[in-house]
Design a protein around this motif. Structure first.
Motif, PDB file in Angstrom:
ATOM      1  N   THR A  68       0.857  -1.194   0.000  1.00 35.91           N
ATOM      2  CA  THR A  68       0.000   0.000   0.000  1.00 35.91           C
ATOM      3  C   THR A  68       0.891   1.240   0.000  1.00 35.91           C
ATOM      4  O   THR A  68       2.052   1.195   0.429  1.00 35.91           O
ATOM      5  N   SER A  70       0.522   5.460   1.070  1.00 33.70           N
ATOM      6  CA  SER A  70      -0.369   6.441   1.701  1.00 33.70           C
ATOM      7  C   SER A  70       0.444   7.612   2.218  1.00 33.70           C
ATOM      8  O   SER A  70       1.678   7.543   2.337  1.00 33.70           O
ATOM      9  N   THR A  74      -2.451  13.427   6.715  1.00 33.19           N
ATOM     10  CA  THR A  74      -3.625  13.538   5.843  1.00 33.19           C
ATOM     11  C   THR A  74      -3.887  14.970   5.400  1.00 33.19           C
ATOM     12  O   THR A  74      -4.597  15.195   4.418  1.00 33.19           O
ATOM     13  N   GLU A  77      -3.217  15.843   1.801  1.00 26.03           N
ATOM     14  CA  GLU A  77      -4.098  15.337   0.741  1.00 26.03           C
ATOM     15  C   GLU A  77      -4.717  16.452  -0.092  1.00 26.03           C
ATOM     16  O   GLU A  77      -5.197  16.213  -1.188  1.00 26.03           O
ATOM     17  N   SER A  85      -2.729   3.439  -5.075  1.00 25.24           N
ATOM     18  CA  SER A  85      -2.526   3.436  -3.630  1.00 25.24           C
ATOM     19  C   SER A  85      -2.243   2.037  -3.091  1.00 25.24           C
ATOM     20  O   SER A  85      -1.960   1.889  -1.895  1.00 25.24           O
TER      21      SER A  85
END
Length: 313
Positions: A68, A70, A74, A77, A85
């Motif tokens: 994954t 990421s 956050t 983003e 992803s």
């Protein structure tokens, strides 16, 4: 009957042995389960830098299991995306895309690649929007001169160019979107005319121009204010800059200085003859050039003459 039973039993044992043997062979052919791993070629950049305008950067890697990708924070983003992803084991590639940075600060984001318990970090940096501004582009200074402070807001290094020899920079500051105060000294205006100068603050294609305007006032000033003459005497030429009419007076009554009146000279240059000094004492006098309507507008010259047989070092 017994004979037949013994034969069947022997056949059963033989078949059982074959089955067990095949089972053992199958166990030997099954490879052990591998541990998770992420391999990134040394040619890949794990700290990419993107321009203020935005853009993309790709990174290839190999994993031994599903993975994954990421963002650690956050909040990033809003300006950065990672695609895809996730993925399966084998050779893979992700693309990191950043939007235009409209802020005046550099920004960073960390992309984490995970494969089981193993992880790798990619730290992405994006440049800030360059800024170079001045809070005021015009300054007016009176004829006496003085100091001005030019306030610059910038987040980049910049240079200062002064386009007037009567404007002198005192200090220089640079650096990022903070307020820098550039201090300049404006010399007195003794030209008799208004004048204009420029201060250019620039960095690459960015530049700001600050105009400095200075007026003029009435003045009388001498280009040289002290003269030392040897005992043999000589001549003294006194040059005057003035925006108004003036008169001349000596502060003491002396007979060893004579002004030459017969020469055709500029009205702003005075010529004096200094007689030889036959005494054993040095002598001195002052000549004042002043405005008869306002004697505070004036300037003074000092003439000194050495004594007889003096030794000059």
């Amino acid at each position: 009957m017994k004979k037949r039973f013994f034969y069947l039993f022997s056949l059963f044992i033989l078949l059982l042995s074959v089955v067990c043997s095949c089972k053992d062979d199958n166990n030997e052919l099954t490879p052990p389960e591998s541990s998770p791993e992420i391999t990134i070629p040394s040619s890949e950049n794990l700290s990419p830098v993107l321009l203020q305008e935005g853009g993309t950067v790709s990174l290839s890697f190999t994993t031994t299991a599903d993975w994954t990708a990421s963002l650690v924070n956050t909040r990033a983003e809003s300006w950065i995306t990672v695609t895809p992803s996730s993925g399966s084991k084998g050779k893979n590639e992700i693309t990191i895309t950043a939007t235009t940075n409209e802020t005046y600060d550099e920004r960073n984001a960390t992309v984490v690649l995970k494969c089981g318990t193993v992880s790798k970090n990619i730290v992405v940096t994006q440049k800030q929007k360059d800024a170079l501004t001045v809070t005021s582009s015009k300054y007016e200074v009176d004829s006496k001169g003085g100091n001005i402070s030019v306030e610059v807001k910038a987040n980049i290094n910049f240079e200062v160019e002064v386009r007037a020899d009567w404007i002198k920079q005192q200090t220089e500051k640079t650096r990022a979107l903070t307020t820098s105060n550039l201090n300049f000294t404006i010399e007195p205006n003794e030209t008799g005319d208004k004048r204009e100068g420029e201060i250019i603050i620039k960095s690459g294609e960015l530049s700001e121009t600050v105009k400095v305007y200075q007026g003029f006032g009435d003045f009388i000033t001498l280009t040289k204010k002290d003269f030392t003459i040897p005992e043999e005497g000589g001549n003294v030429d006194i040059e005057i800059k003035s925006t108004l009419g003036y008169e001349v007076k000596m502060l003491s009554d002396v007979d060893w200085i004579t002004e030459i009146q017969s020469r055709a000279v500029s009205t702003h240059t005075h010529h004096y003859t200094i007689s030889p000094n036959d005494t054993y004492d040095s002598r001195e006098t002052k000549i004042v050039f002043y405005n008869p309507e306002d004697e505070s507008v004036a300037d003074t010259v000092t003439i000194r003459q050495l004594q007889k047989d003096a030794i000059v070092l």
